[in-house]
Design a protein around this motif. Structure first.
Motif, PDB file in Angstrom:
ATOM      1  N   ILE A   1      -1.787   8.923  -9.268  1.00  0.00           N
ATOM      2  CA  ILE A   1      -2.383   7.621  -8.964  1.00  0.00           C
ATOM      3  C   ILE A   1      -3.274   7.174 -10.113  1.00  0.00           C
ATOM      4  N   ARG A   2      -4.108   8.073 -10.608  1.00  0.00           N
ATOM      5  CA  ARG A   2      -4.983   7.723 -11.737  1.00  0.00           C
ATOM      6  C   ARG A   2      -4.163   7.361 -12.982  1.00  0.00           C
TER       7      ARG A   2
ATOM      8  N   ARG B   1      -4.340   7.423  -1.661  1.00  0.00           N
ATOM      9  CA  ARG B   1      -4.025   6.062  -1.221  1.00  0.00           C
ATOM     10  C   ARG B   1      -4.214   5.049  -2.351  1.00  0.00           C
ATOM     11  N   SER B   2      -3.418   3.988  -2.306  1.00  0.00           N
ATOM     12  CA  SER B   2      -3.600   2.870  -3.227  1.00  0.00           C
ATOM     13  C   SER B   2      -3.090   1.591  -2.577  1.00  0.00           C
TER      14      SER B   2
ATOM     15  N   ALA C   1      -2.611   3.908 -12.579  1.00  0.00           N
ATOM     16  CA  ALA C   1      -3.619   2.859 -12.771  1.00  0.00           C
ATOM     17  C   ALA C   1      -3.917   2.670 -14.259  1.00  0.00           C
TER      18      ALA C   1
ATOM     19  N   LEU D   1      -5.447  -3.530  -8.302  1.00  0.00           N
ATOM     20  CA  LEU D   1      -4.963  -2.240  -7.811  1.00  0.00           C
ATOM     21  C   LEU D   1      -6.183  -1.469  -7.337  1.00  0.00           C
TER      22      LEU D   1
ATOM     23  N   GLY E   1      -1.941  -2.387  -3.856  1.00  0.00           N
ATOM     24  CA  GLY E   1      -1.685  -3.363  -4.906  1.00  0.00           C
ATOM     25  C   GLY E   1      -1.686  -4.755  -4.303  1.00  0.00           C
TER      26      GLY E   1
ATOM     27  N   MET F   1       3.186   8.369  -6.439  1.00  0.00           N
ATOM     28  CA  MET F   1       2.340   7.351  -5.820  1.00  0.00           C
ATOM     29  C   MET F   1       2.323   7.475  -4.299  1.00  0.00           C
TER      30      MET F   1
ATOM     31  N   ILE G   1      -7.595   1.929  -5.734  1.00  0.00           N
ATOM     32  CA  ILE G   1      -7.132   3.308  -5.620  1.00  0.00           C
ATOM     33  C   ILE G   1      -8.181   4.187  -4.946  1.00  0.00           C
ATOM     34  N   ASP G   2      -7.699   5.115  -4.169  1.00  0.00           N
ATOM     35  CA  ASP G   2      -8.486   6.172  -3.539  1.00  0.00           C
ATOM     36  C   ASP G   2      -7.724   7.466  -3.813  1.00  0.00           C
ATOM     37  N   PRO G   3      -7.736   7.914  -5.089  1.00  0.00           N
ATOM     38  CA  PRO G   3      -6.896   9.038  -5.470  1.00  0.00           C
ATOM     39  C   PRO G   3      -7.182  10.315  -4.707  1.00  0.00           C
TER      40      PRO G   3
ATOM     41  N   SER H   1       0.838  -1.202   0.000  1.00  0.00           N
ATOM     42  CA  SER H   1       0.000   0.000   0.000  1.00  0.00           C
ATOM     43  C   SER H   1       0.870   1.247   0.000  1.00  0.00           C
TER      44      SER H   1
END
Length: 97
Positions: free
Chosen positions: A16-17, A50-51, A20, A42, A53, A80, A44-46, A7
């Motif tokens: 982040i977007r 947060r992300s 992804a 993956l 994997g 990231m 994601i909480d852009p 994470s």
């Protein structure tokens, strides 16, 4: 089945977007060389930077092989955030629709 969970916190929403999207565009190529994964998610909480994997492996040995390779790699793209400690799990249930 086994899972490696990595994470990141403090990332930039657009980075982040973009990361992804880049991973998705290469998904047909399969996992990177040296990563014997049988699946990857993956999350994601852009907007909150947060992300997570989650790579899936058939065996515990494959998971540790993949971990060693992934630890040598940089996260996809800049922005990231900071990677948190990696965790390892045995998959108790794998249900997909």
């Amino acid at each position: 089945m086994y899972a490696r969970v990595a994470s990141w916190d403090g990332g930039d929403a657009e980075a982040i977007r973009a990361s992804a999207e880049g991973i998705q565009s290469r998904s047909a190529e399969g996992p990177p060389e040296g990563v014997p994964a049988v699946g990857f998610l993956l999350l994601i909480d852009p907007d909150n930077g947060r992300s997570i994997g989650i790579s899936l492996y058939a065996t515990e040995e494959d998971m540790h092989t993949g971990d060693a390779t992934l630890n040598e790699m940089s996260p996809p793209g800049d922005g990231m955030g900071t990677r948190q400690p990696v965790e390892f799990y045995e998959v108790g249930v794998d249900m997909r629709v």
